[in-house]
Write a protein that holds these residues in place. Structure first.
Motif, mmCIF file in Angstrom:
data_model
loop_
_atom_site.group_PDB
_atom_site.id
_atom_site.type_symbol
_atom_site.label_atom_id
_atom_site.label_comp_id
_atom_site.label_asym_id
_atom_site.label_seq_id
_atom_site.Cartn_x
_atom_site.Cartn_y
_atom_site.Cartn_z
ATOM 1 N N PHE A 188 0.681 -1.262 0.008
ATOM 2 C CA PHE A 188 0.119 0.086 0.194
ATOM 3 C C PHE A 188 0.894 1.227 -0.086
ATOM 4 O O PHE A 188 0.463 2.398 -0.136
ATOM 5 C CB PHE A 188 -0.858 0.002 1.337
ATOM 6 N N ASN A 189 2.139 1.220 0.081
ATOM 7 C CA ASN A 189 3.152 2.137 -0.074
ATOM 8 C C ASN A 189 3.581 2.348 -1.408
ATOM 9 O O ASN A 189 4.411 3.201 -1.949
ATOM 10 C CB ASN A 189 4.178 1.926 0.730
ATOM 11 N N LEU A 190 3.245 1.147 -2.193
ATOM 12 C CA LEU A 190 3.784 1.245 -3.630
ATOM 13 C C LEU A 190 3.060 2.106 -4.704
ATOM 14 O O LEU A 190 1.975 1.928 -4.755
ATOM 15 C CB LEU A 190 4.113 -0.138 -4.002
ATOM 16 N N GLU A 191 3.988 2.456 -5.774
ATOM 17 C CA GLU A 191 3.288 3.422 -6.609
ATOM 18 C C GLU A 191 2.088 2.809 -7.481
ATOM 19 O O GLU A 191 1.082 3.493 -7.758
ATOM 20 C CB GLU A 191 4.286 3.839 -7.667
ATOM 21 N N PRO A 192 2.288 1.463 -7.893
ATOM 22 C CA PRO A 192 1.217 1.050 -8.795
ATOM 23 C C PRO A 192 -0.244 0.935 -8.110
ATOM 24 O O PRO A 192 -0.991 1.350 -8.454
ATOM 25 C CB PRO A 192 1.639 -0.489 -9.117
ATOM 26 N N VAL A 193 -0.024 0.577 -6.764
ATOM 27 C CA VAL A 193 -1.303 0.745 -5.888
ATOM 28 C C VAL A 193 -2.022 1.997 -5.842
ATOM 29 O O VAL A 193 -3.249 2.310 -6.222
ATOM 30 C CB VAL A 193 -1.203 0.016 -4.608
ATOM 31 N N VAL A 194 -1.255 2.910 -5.600
ATOM 32 C CA VAL A 194 -1.239 4.275 -5.518
ATOM 33 C C VAL A 194 -1.847 4.739 -6.612
ATOM 34 O O VAL A 194 -3.041 5.770 -6.655
ATOM 35 C CB VAL A 194 -0.230 5.304 -4.754
ATOM 36 N N ARG A 195 -1.354 4.566 -7.871
ATOM 37 C CA ARG A 195 -1.769 5.174 -9.179
ATOM 38 C C ARG A 195 -3.093 4.505 -9.420
ATOM 39 O O ARG A 195 -4.144 5.328 -9.640
ATOM 40 C CB ARG A 195 -0.647 4.810 -10.126
ATOM 41 N N ALA A 196 -3.337 3.300 -9.080
ATOM 42 C CA ALA A 196 -4.606 2.652 -9.291
ATOM 43 C C ALA A 196 -5.797 3.303 -8.493
ATOM 44 O O ALA A 196 -6.837 3.363 -8.925
ATOM 45 C CB ALA A 196 -4.753 0.865 -9.112
ATOM 46 N N ILE A 197 -5.372 3.750 -7.381
ATOM 47 C CA ILE A 197 -6.488 4.253 -6.578
ATOM 48 C C ILE A 197 -6.800 5.474 -7.150
ATOM 49 O O ILE A 197 -7.965 5.971 -7.113
ATOM 50 C CB ILE A 197 -5.798 4.375 -4.931
#
Lengths: 418, 78
Positions: free
Chosen positions: A230-239
């Motif tokens: 939850f600190n990683l860019e792919p998850v953050v971008r998907a949100i």
């Protein structure tokens, strides 16, 4: 507990005493799933598959064990490595030793690198303005919640339980993903991609359900590395790419993940996500019942007031004619007396006039004429002779004087010649 | 009309305002009746909103849902 165990006066068996220590220590949350940093010493990997070592620094040390298959051990870890472990305190009762049961072990330098990457990601997001972007507001009453979390996790069970407490039967879809380990990031991102599709009306129509209108993505508490996806860019971008509101619900209250920084709603825990996004249906129903009652009451009161006014008016109307008659009577009386007065005045006037007339009549009475020396001639039929043409020679006439009559016969007639 | 359909929150807020206005009173019967009818309609919307939130609980494996969508897409492109 046995009956004997409740007796507190005699001496305790030592095994009982150590068991009490164990119970006390194991119940203390501070000692469970704690993240601890230290140096590895006396590193021993046994053929049984268990690994024993001591975790130490200048000020203290503690025994630690990694049970077989409990976690992956980075090959770089050896005697003298500085590591970060996630571990729970345990007491080995038979020997009276306290030890750490290690659930996760990472070289500290790895963690340092992760922290640095996270810091840089937050900085990038800040520069892009993503941290201050306007947040989407979750629906007041969600009709279809999508939960992206670990299959069969305690966090999921908690969320289900809370939802059922607050809104029994609330429509929800769970997408089960890995939330820790190497594949977690990819699966969470795939889950969020599916949520975009489930939010479209076309997909909703095909599945015979309303579109997903809220996404909760998260997991329960764990060591920092466990939550790291939850600190990683792919998850953050998907949100950030989600067209519908996303709730980030990761770990415990104290954990702050990058997903929390960009989500539309930051929930401190998965349970908190439910508390913040799912209203208590019974409260809404009660509110509706109250409003319904107030609505009807206000209506009834307004119409009741109007009805009472009508009844009141009606009552007044019923007595109104009497009042009219009385008033009529009163005015009639006035009119009567006025009439009386008028009639009287009229009579008086008439009386005066008649008296005048009488006087006038009196003055022109024939008697008055006769008194002045004139005579009145009448035919035998009694007609007064007013001109000479009414006379005939040889006829008899009466002559009336003031003091008597005389009979006469006409012998000659002379008409006055003009 | 669905575009203009108020959300639960909008309907709820309007309903509160109507009830408050009716409770203050002082309106004509016509206006009262009109507000009452609007309030009753809003209440119905709210009640329906609550009912419409109930539904199935789907627990899906990530892969299963992906396969389902892939199958749908394949069918659509045929």
């Amino acid at each position: 507990m046995t009956g004997r165990g409740e007796v507190t006066t005699g001496p305790l068996a030592v095994g009982q005493f150590v068991s009490m220590i164990k119970r006390t220590l194991v119940q203390e949350p501070l000692f469970q799933r704690q993240t601890i940093k230290g140096e590895v010493s006396q590193w021993k990997q046994y053929p049984s598959g268990h690994t024993y070592f001591t975790l130490r620094d200048h000020d203290g040390q503690i025994s630690a064990v990694i049970w077989k298959g409990r976690c992956t051990i980075h090959p770089s870890i050896k005697e003298g490595s500085v590591v970060v472990v996630t571990a729970s305190l345990d007491v080995y009762v038979k020997r009276g030793n306290i030890q750490l049961n290690v659930e996760r072990i990472e070289p500290a330098n790895t963690l340092g690198a992760m922290e640095e990457a996270r810091r840089q990601l937050v900085e990038r997001l800040r520069l892009e303005g993503e941290l201050d972007r306007p947040r989407k507001r979750p629906p007041f009453t969600p009709k279809h919640i999508l939960i992206i979390t670990g299959a069969g996790s305690a966090a999921l069970a908690d969320m289900h339980r809370l939802i059922e407490n607050r809104w029994p039967g609330l429509r929800r879809t769970v997408i089960e993903v890995l939330v820790q380990g190497e594949r977690a990031t990819e699966e969470i991102v795939r889950g969020l991609a599916l949520s975009r599709r489930l939010a479209t009306p076309e997909c909703a129509a095909q599945r015979g359900e309303p579109p997903v209108d809220l996404v909760i993505v998260g997991r329960g508490g764990g060591a920092p590395e466990d939550l790291w996806a939850f600190n990683l860019e792919p998850v953050v971008r998907a949100i950030l790419a989600s067209p519908i509101p996303v709730v980030s619900a990761v770990g415990h209250e104290s954990d702050l993940l990058v997903s929390d920084l960009v989500a539309d709603v930051r929930a401190s825990t998965p349970s908190n996500a439910i508390e913040r996004c799912v209203p208590v249906k019974a409260e809404l129903e009660q509110w509706q019942d109250e409003l319904n009652e107030r609505l009807n009451h206000a209506m009834i009161r307004t119409f009741g007031d109007a009805r009472r006014r009508l009844v009141n008016l009606h009552a007044r109307l019923k007595v109104a004619p009497l009042a009219g008659i009385n008033a009529g009577k009163r005015s009639m009386l006035t009119i009567n007396s006025r009439l009386d007065r008028a009639v009287e005045a009229t009579f008086a006037r008439e009386r005066t006039r008649i008296a005048g007339l009488e006087a006038a009549l009196e003055s022109i009475h024939p008697q008055r004429v006769l008194e002045r020396g004139y005579a009145m001639t009448q035919t035998e039929q009694g007609d007064v002779v007013t001109n000479v043409n009414m006379l005939e020679v040889g006829q008899h006439y009466s002559l009336h004087f003031v003091d008597g009559t005389a009979q006469t016969t006409v012998t000659e007639i002379h008409t006055t010649e003009e | 009309m669905s575009e203009n359909e108020p959300t639960y929150n909008e309907a709820a807020q309007r309903l509160e305002a109507i009830v408050a206005a009716l409770e203050r009173g002082g309106m004509g019967l016509d206006e009262t009746l009109k507000l009452y009818e609007e309030g009753a309609a809003l209440l119905k919307i709210c009640q329906q909103e609550l009912m419409s939130a109930e539904g199935r609980l789907n627990e899906l494996r990530l892969e299963d849902l992906e396969h389902e969508f892939q199958a749908q897409d394949a069918q659509a492109s045929d």
